[in-house]
Scaffold this active site. Structure first.
Site, mmCIF file in Angstrom:
data_model
loop_
_atom_site.group_PDB
_atom_site.id
_atom_site.type_symbol
_atom_site.label_atom_id
_atom_site.label_comp_id
_atom_site.label_asym_id
_atom_site.label_seq_id
_atom_site.Cartn_x
_atom_site.Cartn_y
_atom_site.Cartn_z
ATOM 1 N N GLU A 54 0.831 -1.430 -0.057
ATOM 2 C CA GLU A 54 -0.114 -0.061 0.185
ATOM 3 C C GLU A 54 0.669 1.075 0.075
ATOM 4 O O GLU A 54 1.859 1.337 0.935
ATOM 5 C CB GLU A 54 -0.873 0.080 1.333
ATOM 6 C CG GLU A 54 -2.021 1.305 1.188
ATOM 7 C CD GLU A 54 -2.681 1.380 2.491
ATOM 8 O OE1 GLU A 54 -3.517 1.931 2.877
ATOM 9 O OE2 GLU A 54 -2.281 0.485 3.629
ATOM 10 N N ASN B 177 41.721 -11.530 -7.414
ATOM 11 C CA ASN B 177 40.648 -11.931 -6.820
ATOM 12 C C ASN B 177 39.976 -13.573 -6.743
ATOM 13 O O ASN B 177 40.191 -14.013 -7.716
ATOM 14 C CB ASN B 177 39.480 -10.967 -7.304
ATOM 15 C CG ASN B 177 38.038 -11.186 -6.492
ATOM 16 O OD1 ASN B 177 38.161 -11.161 -5.382
ATOM 17 N ND2 ASN B 177 36.807 -11.384 -7.296
ATOM 18 N N ASP C 208 77.173 10.126 9.935
ATOM 19 C CA ASP C 208 78.404 10.477 10.620
ATOM 20 C C ASP C 208 78.067 10.691 12.018
ATOM 21 O O ASP C 208 77.461 11.786 12.296
ATOM 22 C CB ASP C 208 79.160 11.671 9.944
ATOM 23 C CG ASP C 208 80.115 11.379 8.757
ATOM 24 O OD1 ASP C 208 80.877 10.207 8.879
ATOM 25 O OD2 ASP C 208 79.920 11.782 7.617
ATOM 26 N N ASP D 208 66.205 0.120 4.990
ATOM 27 C CA ASP D 208 64.791 0.360 5.652
ATOM 28 C C ASP D 208 63.973 1.066 4.322
ATOM 29 O O ASP D 208 64.395 1.102 3.121
ATOM 30 C CB ASP D 208 64.487 1.463 6.626
ATOM 31 C CG ASP D 208 65.306 2.844 6.727
ATOM 32 O OD1 ASP D 208 65.637 3.068 5.435
ATOM 33 O OD2 ASP D 208 65.258 3.344 7.587
ATOM 34 N N HIS E 251 141.830 -91.683 54.100
ATOM 35 C CA HIS E 251 141.621 -92.172 55.596
ATOM 36 C C HIS E 251 140.802 -91.104 56.553
ATOM 37 O O HIS E 251 140.480 -91.585 57.443
ATOM 38 C CB HIS E 251 142.816 -92.642 56.063
ATOM 39 C CG HIS E 251 143.766 -91.682 56.473
ATOM 40 N ND1 HIS E 251 144.891 -91.085 55.817
ATOM 41 C CD2 HIS E 251 143.822 -91.102 57.800
ATOM 42 C CE1 HIS E 251 145.401 -90.126 56.505
ATOM 43 N NE2 HIS E 251 144.877 -90.258 57.910
ATOM 44 N N ASP F 105 145.594 -93.255 48.930
ATOM 45 C CA ASP F 105 145.016 -92.354 50.071
ATOM 46 C C ASP F 105 144.666 -90.969 49.614
ATOM 47 O O ASP F 105 145.374 -90.070 50.077
ATOM 48 C CB ASP F 105 145.811 -92.349 51.524
ATOM 49 C CG ASP F 105 145.263 -91.944 52.613
ATOM 50 O OD1 ASP F 105 143.946 -91.572 52.538
ATOM 51 O OD2 ASP F 105 145.618 -91.458 53.684
ATOM 52 N N SER G 99 146.687 -84.943 58.543
ATOM 53 C CA SER G 99 146.242 -85.826 57.413
ATOM 54 C C SER G 99 145.549 -84.916 56.590
ATOM 55 O O SER G 99 144.585 -84.353 56.944
ATOM 56 C CB SER G 99 145.536 -87.118 57.970
ATOM 57 O OG SER G 99 146.637 -87.997 58.486
HETATM 58 N N1 ARG Z 1 147.529 -90.461 60.048
HETATM 59 C C1 ARG Z 1 147.823 -89.290 60.612
HETATM 60 C C2 ARG Z 1 146.773 -88.213 60.612
HETATM 61 O O1 ARG Z 1 145.592 -89.011 60.414
HETATM 62 C C3 ARG Z 1 149.064 -88.513 60.108
HETATM 63 C C4 ARG Z 1 150.322 -88.735 60.430
HETATM 64 C C5 ARG Z 1 151.173 -88.108 60.097
HETATM 65 N N2 ARG Z 1 152.697 -88.699 60.700
HETATM 66 C C6 ARG Z 1 153.800 -88.112 60.383
HETATM 67 N N3 ARG Z 1 154.653 -88.614 61.223
HETATM 68 N N4 ARG Z 1 154.133 -87.480 59.419
HETATM 69 O O2 ARG Z 1 146.463 -87.199 60.969
#
Ligand code: ARG
Length: 698
Positions: free
Chosen positions: A69, A165, A244, A291, A496, A542, A648
């Site tokens: 109207e 766009n 400077d 810049d 001996h 001996d 001996s």
């Molecule tokens: N037969 C002895 C002992 O057994 C050594 C005797 C030495 N004797 C001597 N008259 N040169 O010593």
């Protein structure tokens, strides 16, 4: 609108479709009609439509029909179109009617993505009207952001170079040679920056030699293998805006910053080319900043790399460092060798070889070693001998030692002196390369103390120290006997004497002091196989040998007596030396046991005189042993001088060529020192082979 929003929107739509929701949300198009259309609209209306489309779009509203109207200013009934509360149009009337305000066939475009329609009607109309209201269609229209005017904020155009766009949005892009900045809006001249890893190259500022556009931020990284250093060589043409100041040149707005790790970055600007910059680093970062104002023409440089340098390795005394170079660079090696006679030492240890590498940090990976003089160690000791340094000391390289035997008790067999040199291979070497040590042979029969005259055992004298060094004291089962040293492990005695077990042997004494008697251990006893120990009247053969467990060391107190030399003779009336710890006589002529070693000089008696004397005895005494060819007599017919019991096994020594030799062993006699009788001795010369064999075999 932004793309992200679109995703949310589509998601939203898909959720909407899955169930009934009160607000269907933005759509792309639609239709709006007044109530009861196409019938007449009711009075007293106040109806509102809120239209919306996705962001980034506008709404275009097109009326297909409008019949409201008419009134002046559409005062009574109206359709008002609003955007954000702002009235875009207020309509009433009919098409082509003179009154009211009809939109005709014009579209309405909303500035944004929303639009509001309000239909208002009154009731004051007495006659029922026949106006049917309105019908309109709307659709989403894409906004062309690119053609929008520049905002007044001064921030410049939407896109600084190219605007594209797109549906609901837009994109910025740049001309060739430019790059879009992070703001996605503005463009910047391409830096051709990045990472440079070649050993050499060329760099220059954007647009060089022309001034670049404003607002440049370029980064260049030169990064090469470690162990190399970068040098920058700026060309003459260099110009970066500067200021400077009192403190000198400053670079507040434009600069080329050179950054090397571990050092303060340096900003360059001004008119003067920095020329050659040796960075001593394998990585350099250049930042060029300009810049939005001012002018810089820029710069250009060539960079090159060279290997890191190490300091000169130095020298090693008594050694050689190779190779000798003017300069040493990364990955170069040096080797050290010692001069002949010297050895490589590092941290107190000997090493076989040495090499060191120049590292990427400009340091040698090891410090230089040292060369120490080598030594041959102790020369082999010589039994009964020694050695003296003829030159050098501490067994060091080139030392010379000479061996000698401990004179006068030992001598070398050959008589010559062996000398050895400490060699580069750490061995003691003889000149002729034969490293045979000399053997020290004991000297026999040459006492250091020579008796000037001989007297008494029976009728003898006290022996001084060192005069009869072969004299040995034997103690067998408490009884005294004698013996003589003939080698360092051998004592000779009478068989001996050893009939009982448990012999004790003492050498090197002239005084019997039982409390301090030290004896040497016996290894074995060797009685002559021809000796008959069961028959008390049998003294043939001996003779016996005692092997000692430990070797004797000879000195002035202990020295062997020589064995009978080849061709030795028992010349009658030649005086021999008889000695022993046996029975002696005191001043009154009383017999007693001596504690002091006694000696007497007795001549050899002819075998005939000896036999006569014994045979004479045998006539009155059947306890007299028999004389054999293995025996001889010594003594004087007038008596008074003789060996006796306890003597001996002791020696009757003859002297030839200045050496005493074992001519006899005290064996037996009938009484002691009686006139017309003699002492009987084992004739040692008959046993030389047996003696040597026994000593060799045992
Ligand atoms: N037969 C002895 C002992 O057994 C050594 C005797 C030495 N004797 C001597 N008259 N040169 O010593």
């Amino acid at each position: 609108m932004r793309w992200t929003y679109c995703i949310i929107w589509f998601l939203y739509v898909s959720i909407c479709e899955s169930g009934p929701l009160p607000d269907p949300g933005p759509v792309m198009y639609g239709e709006v009609q007044s109530p009861q259309y196409p019938g007449p609209y009711p009075p007293n209306l106040q109806e509102q439509w809120d239209l919306s489309v996705p962001e980034g779009f506008q709404i275009r509203l097109t009326f297909t029909h409008l019949d409201i109207e008419a009134s002046a200013g559409c005062h009574y009934d109206s359709l008002t179109v609003l955007y954000n509360g702002k009235v875009l149009g207020k309509f009433c009337g009919q098409e082509n009617s003179a009154d009211g305000h009809h939109p005709g066939n014009q579209n309405i475009l909303s500035p944004g993505n929303r639009l509001t329609l309000v239909l208002q009607t009154d009731d004051g109309n007495p006659e029922r009207h026949q106006n049917i209201g309105f019908s309109a269609q709307y659709q989403a229209i894409d906004i062309d952001e690119c053609s929008a005017p520049e905002p007044r904020s001064g921030s410049g155009p939407l896109c600084s170079q190219i605007c594209l766009n797109t549906l609901g949005s837009y994109l910025c892009s740049c001309y060739h040679g430019y790059e879009l900045r992070q703001d996605q809006r503005t463009c910047v001249l391409s830096c051709v920056g990045g990472i440079f890893d070649e050993p050499e190259g060329h760099l220059s500022s954007p647009g060089y030699p022309n001034p670049p556009p404003h607002a440049v931020d370029c980064q260049y990284v030169i990064s090469v293998e470690s162990g190399f250093i970068i040098s920058l060589n700026f060309t003459e043409n260099f110009q970066i805006e500067s200021l400077d100041t009192e403190e000198g040149l400053s670079c507040p707005y434009h600069w080329l910053q050179v950054a090397i790790s571990g050092r303060e970055p340096r900003k360059l600007c001004g008119e003067k080319s920095p020329g050659l910059m040796v960075t001593n680093s394998n990585k350099v970062t250049l930042d060029y900043h300009i810049d939005t104002k001012g002018q810089s023409n820029g710069w250009s440089l060539d960079y090159s790399t060279e290997r890191v340098k190490c300091p000169s390795p130095g020298s090693v005394p008594q050694g050689r460092v190779t190779p000798v170079l003017a300069e040493y660079f990364y990955r170069d090696y040096v080797f050290v060798r010692c001069d002949q006679g010297y050895k490589l030492m590092m941290n107190g240890y000997e090493i076989d070889s040495f090499s060191a590498m120049c590292q990427s940090n400009g340091q040698w990976h090891l410090p230089l070693p040292e060369c120490h003089i080598i030594d041959c160690g102790e020369p082999e000791p010589l039994l009964n001998g020694g050695l003296t340094f003829l030159s050098g000391f501490q067994n060091q390289y080139r030392s010379v030692v000479q061996y000698h035997c401990n004179e006068p008790f030992y001598s070398t067999l050959s008589g010559d002196n062996v000398s050895l040199t400490c060699d580069a291979d750490r061995k003691w070497r003889a000149i002729n390369d034969v490293t045979l040590l000399p053997t020290c042979i004991p000297v026999c029969g040459q006492p250091t103390n020579l008796l000037s005259s001989y007297q008494r055992i029976i009728g003898g004298s006290d022996a001084p120290e060192g005069a009869i060094p072969w004299q040995t004291l034997l103690t067998v089962d408490g009884n005294r006997g004698g013996g003589m040293v003939i080698a360092d492990r051998w004592v000779m005695t009478a068989a001996h004497v050893l009939v009982n077990n448990g012999v004790e042997v003492a050498t090197g004494i002239i005084e019997v002091d039982s409390s301090r008697l030290s004896t040497t251990r016996v290894a074995s006893i060797h009685i002559h196989p021809g000796y008959n120990k069961l028959d008390k009247l049998q003294y043939d053969n001996d003779i016996a040998l005692i092997k000692l467990q430990d070797r004797l060391t000879f000195n002035s107190s202990v020295m062997p007596i020589c064995l009978p030399p080849d061709g030795a003779t028992y010349t009658p009336s030649i005086a021999g030396l008889s000695s022993g710890f046996g029975i002696t006589t005191d001043r009154e002529g009383k017999q007693l046991i001596t504690n002091r070693l006694q000696y007497v000089r007795l001549p050899v008696v002819t075998q005939q005189n000896c036999r006569n004397s014994i045979n004479a005895l045998k006539r009155t005494n059947n306890q007299v042993p028999s004389l054999t060819d293995n025996m001889f007599c010594a003594g004087v017919p007038e008596g008074g001088k003789d060996s006796c019991q306890g003597d001996s096994g002791s020696a009757f020594a003859l002297r030839d060529d200045g050496k005493f030799w074992a001519a006899g062993i005290v064996s037996w006699g009938v009484d002691c020192g009686v006139p017309g009788r003699y002492g009987v001795y084992t004739k040692v010369i008959n046993y030389v082979d047996w003696i040597r064999n026994t000593m060799q075999e045992n």
